[in-house]
Design a protein around this motif. Structure first.
Motif, PDB file in Angstrom:
ATOM      1  N   LYS A 115      69.925  30.282  51.267  1.00  0.00           N
ATOM      2  CA  LYS A 115      70.236  31.467  52.068  1.00  0.00           C
ATOM      3  C   LYS A 115      69.024  31.875  52.898  1.00  0.00           C
ATOM      4  CE  LYS A 115      73.628  33.355  48.815  1.00  0.00           C
ATOM      5  NZ  LYS A 115      74.017  34.549  48.000  1.00  0.00           N
ATOM      6  N   LYS A 116      69.282  32.415  54.070  1.00  0.00           N
ATOM      7  CA  LYS A 116      68.210  32.872  54.951  1.00  0.00           C
ATOM      8  C   LYS A 116      67.667  34.216  54.477  1.00  0.00           C
ATOM      9  CE  LYS A 116      68.617  32.485  59.366  1.00  0.00           C
ATOM     10  NZ  LYS A 116      69.154  32.628  60.743  1.00  0.00           N
ATOM     11  N   GLN A 117      66.376  34.226  54.173  1.00  0.00           N
ATOM     12  CA  GLN A 117      65.720  35.444  53.712  1.00  0.00           C
ATOM     13  C   GLN A 117      64.849  36.018  54.828  1.00  0.00           C
ATOM     14  OE1 GLN A 117      65.729  37.432  50.795  1.00  0.00           O
ATOM     15  NE2 GLN A 117      64.595  38.687  52.272  1.00  0.00           N
ATOM     16  N   PRO A 118      65.185  37.219  55.335  1.00  0.00           N
ATOM     17  CA  PRO A 118      64.372  37.814  56.407  1.00  0.00           C
ATOM     18  C   PRO A 118      63.101  38.474  55.880  1.00  0.00           C
ATOM     19  CG  PRO A 118      66.236  39.233  55.900  1.00  0.00           C
ATOM     20  CD  PRO A 118      66.387  38.013  55.032  1.00  0.00           C
ATOM     21  N   TRP A 119      62.054  38.417  56.710  1.00  0.00           N
ATOM     22  CA  TRP A 119      60.786  39.098  56.471  1.00  0.00           C
ATOM     23  C   TRP A 119      60.486  39.970  57.683  1.00  0.00           C
ATOM     24  CZ3 TRP A 119      57.110  37.484  52.454  1.00  0.00           C
ATOM     25  CH2 TRP A 119      57.588  36.440  51.642  1.00  0.00           C
ATOM     26  N   TYR A 120      59.889  41.116  57.429  1.00  0.00           N
ATOM     27  CA  TYR A 120      59.455  41.994  58.513  1.00  0.00           C
ATOM     28  C   TYR A 120      57.940  41.901  58.640  1.00  0.00           C
ATOM     29  CZ  TYR A 120      58.708  46.247  61.257  1.00  0.00           C
ATOM     30  OH  TYR A 120      58.331  47.150  62.222  1.00  0.00           O
ATOM     31  N   GLU A 205      45.295  38.060  60.447  1.00  0.00           N
ATOM     32  CA  GLU A 205      44.844  38.919  59.354  1.00  0.00           C
ATOM     33  C   GLU A 205      45.025  40.408  59.634  1.00  0.00           C
ATOM     34  OE1 GLU A 205      41.084  37.278  61.490  1.00  0.00           O
ATOM     35  OE2 GLU A 205      43.041  36.519  60.802  1.00  0.00           O
ATOM     36  N   GLU A 206      45.361  40.760  60.868  1.00  0.00           N
ATOM     37  CA  GLU A 206      45.613  42.161  61.212  1.00  0.00           C
ATOM     38  C   GLU A 206      47.060  42.577  60.948  1.00  0.00           C
ATOM     39  OE1 GLU A 206      43.322  44.395  62.164  1.00  0.00           O
ATOM     40  OE2 GLU A 206      41.828  42.824  61.840  1.00  0.00           O
ATOM     41  N   PHE A 207      47.865  41.652  60.397  1.00  0.00           N
ATOM     42  CA  PHE A 207      49.280  41.921  60.148  1.00  0.00           C
ATOM     43  C   PHE A 207      49.592  41.861  58.659  1.00  0.00           C
ATOM     44  CE2 PHE A 207      49.027  40.405  64.471  1.00  0.00           C
ATOM     45  CZ  PHE A 207      49.933  41.192  65.161  1.00  0.00           C
ATOM     46  N   VAL A 208      50.695  42.508  58.295  1.00  0.00           N
ATOM     47  CA  VAL A 208      51.257  42.408  56.941  1.00  0.00           C
ATOM     48  C   VAL A 208      52.723  42.067  57.083  1.00  0.00           C
ATOM     49  CG1 VAL A 208      49.634  43.978  55.832  1.00  0.00           C
ATOM     50  CG2 VAL A 208      51.700  44.901  56.908  1.00  0.00           C
ATOM     51  N   TRP A 209      53.318  41.505  56.032  1.00  0.00           N
ATOM     52  CA  TRP A 209      54.741  41.170  56.077  1.00  0.00           C
ATOM     53  C   TRP A 209      55.332  41.235  54.675  1.00  0.00           C
ATOM     54  CZ3 TRP A 209      50.860  38.035  58.043  1.00  0.00           C
ATOM     55  CH2 TRP A 209      50.440  36.976  57.243  1.00  0.00           C
ATOM     56  N   TRP A 210      56.631  41.519  54.635  1.00  0.00           N
ATOM     57  CA  TRP A 210      57.333  41.621  53.359  1.00  0.00           C
ATOM     58  C   TRP A 210      58.811  41.271  53.548  1.00  0.00           C
ATOM     59  CZ3 TRP A 210      54.989  45.993  55.661  1.00  0.00           C
ATOM     60  CH2 TRP A 210      55.872  46.870  56.318  1.00  0.00           C
ATOM     61  N   LYS A 211      59.439  40.905  52.426  1.00  0.00           N
ATOM     62  CA  LYS A 211      60.867  40.591  52.448  1.00  0.00           C
ATOM     63  C   LYS A 211      61.672  41.871  52.660  1.00  0.00           C
ATOM     64  CE  LYS A 211      60.636  36.679  49.229  1.00  0.00           C
ATOM     65  NZ  LYS A 211      61.129  36.145  47.933  1.00  0.00           N
ATOM     66  N   VAL A 212      62.766  41.752  53.420  1.00  0.00           N
ATOM     67  CA  VAL A 212      63.688  42.869  53.615  1.00  0.00           C
ATOM     68  C   VAL A 212      65.099  42.405  53.296  1.00  0.00           C
ATOM     69  CG1 VAL A 212      62.269  44.098  55.302  1.00  0.00           C
ATOM     70  CG2 VAL A 212      63.836  42.317  56.081  1.00  0.00           C
ATOM     71  N   ASP A 213      66.012  43.349  53.269  1.00  0.00           N
ATOM     72  CA  ASP A 213      67.389  43.048  52.875  1.00  0.00           C
ATOM     73  C   ASP A 213      68.048  42.057  53.839  1.00  0.00           C
ATOM     74  OD1 ASP A 213      70.487  43.722  52.745  1.00  0.00           O
ATOM     75  OD2 ASP A 213      69.571  44.480  50.902  1.00  0.00           O
ATOM     76  N   ARG A 214      68.920  41.203  53.309  1.00  0.00           N
ATOM     77  CA  ARG A 214      69.614  40.203  54.131  1.00  0.00           C
ATOM     78  C   ARG A 214      70.605  40.837  55.105  1.00  0.00           C
ATOM     79  NH1 ARG A 214      69.338  36.866  49.243  1.00  0.00           N
ATOM     80  NH2 ARG A 214      68.013  35.039  49.700  1.00  0.00           N
ATOM     81  N   ALA A 215      70.768  42.141  55.043  1.00  0.00           N
ATOM     82  CA  ALA A 215      71.611  42.829  56.028  1.00  0.00           C
ATOM     83  C   ALA A 215      71.067  42.593  57.433  1.00  0.00           C
ATOM     84  CB  ALA A 215      71.673  44.323  55.734  1.00  0.00           C
ATOM     85  N   VAL A 216      69.760  42.334  57.544  1.00  0.00           N
ATOM     86  CA  VAL A 216      69.150  42.051  58.840  1.00  0.00           C
ATOM     87  C   VAL A 216      69.816  40.845  59.496  1.00  0.00           C
ATOM     88  CG1 VAL A 216      67.022  41.246  59.956  1.00  0.00           C
ATOM     89  CG2 VAL A 216      66.932  43.090  58.279  1.00  0.00           C
ATOM     90  N   ASN A 217      70.323  39.912  58.698  1.00  0.00           N
ATOM     91  CA  ASN A 217      70.905  38.681  59.244  1.00  0.00           C
ATOM     92  C   ASN A 217      72.141  38.941  60.088  1.00  0.00           C
ATOM     93  OD1 ASN A 217      68.935  37.489  57.718  1.00  0.00           O
ATOM     94  ND2 ASN A 217      70.295  36.667  56.160  1.00  0.00           N
TER      95      ASN A 217
END
Length: 236
Positions: A115-120, A205-217
């Motif tokens: 499944k496709k997992q989105p990250w922001y 290195e100036e960015f951060v990212w995390w998993k978000v809900d698959r509703a983004v798909n």
């Protein structure tokens, strides 16, 4: 690459983030709404500099040549920085159509259990991001002339040395406000604009990212809200 992004603030907010003096020279074309999940084919804000005024235009995300449109090919949504200056698709835009796409962050995907997992992805400092873009839209051309071809923008991307979420090798060229203004300025020589795009992008290195809900798909005007940005561990 950049396949989706978040643009949830007002033109005034983004203008102030670029520089307070811009607020007095701000012009908007069209009325856009807050969007937390901008997809290709939609019409988010694009910033132009025209006649000394900063213009926020609602513009189609995507570009294709008349031949590609006739063949019903999918529009380009990104342009590789190393090819944008000389490639036949974008070189005319690089010289005359440099724009900025303001946002809070963008999305990338990994594949997990099929499944496709989105990250922001966003800046550590919680600042707006200003993505370098190219457009064939011209304010000073008659509408009839512009309608001969599809009008839109693409986001300029660069090599990311392995990717920000360890799967993609491309990312948007994101500029600090002062570099974004130089990129926008029609008086900036092409060679200098190329140097900005190739060397001045804000480092990973100036960015951060995390998993978000698959509703983004799901691309849906009603699938829109700040909850799409919440880390998946907090939204569970």
């Amino acid at each position: 690459m950049c396949g989706r992004f978040e643009q949830s603030e007002t033109p005034r907010y983004y203008a102030d983030a670029l520089g307070a003096h811009i607020s007095e020279r701000l012009k908007t074309l069209s009325d856009n709404t807050t969007v937390y999940n901008v997809a290709p084919g939609q019409r988010p804000w694009m910033i132009m500099l025209h006649g000394g005024e900063f213009v926020f235009a609602g513009m189609n995300w995507g570009y294709r040549t008349p031949d590609e449109a006739a063949a019903k090919r999918k529009p380009w949504i990104n342009a590789r920085v190393e090819k944008a200056l000389t490639g036949r698709y974008f070189r005319h835009m690089f010289r005359e159509g440099r724009v900025i796409i303001p946002a809070g962050g963008w999305y990338e995907w990994t594949l997990e259990n099929g499944k496709k997992q989105p990250w922001y992805i966003t800046r550590r400092t919680n600042q707006s991001i200003f993505m370098a873009g190219l457009s064939n839209y011209r304010l000073n051309e008659p509408d009839a002339q512009q309608q001969k071809v599809e009008v839109g923008f693409v986001i300029v991307t660069e090599d990311c040395e392995g990717g920000m979420v360890d799967i993609h090798d491309r990312r948007p060229v994101v500029l600090e406000p002062e570099d974004a203004l130089r990129w926008l300025d029609p008086e900036t020589p092409v060679e200098q604009a190329a140097h900005i795009a190739q060397t001045r992008s804000i480092p990973t290195e100036e960015f951060v990212w995390w998993k978000v809900d698959r509703a983004v798909n799901r691309v849906d005007p009603n699938n829109n809200g700040k909850h799409l940005l919440v880390p998946i561990s907090e939204s569970a």
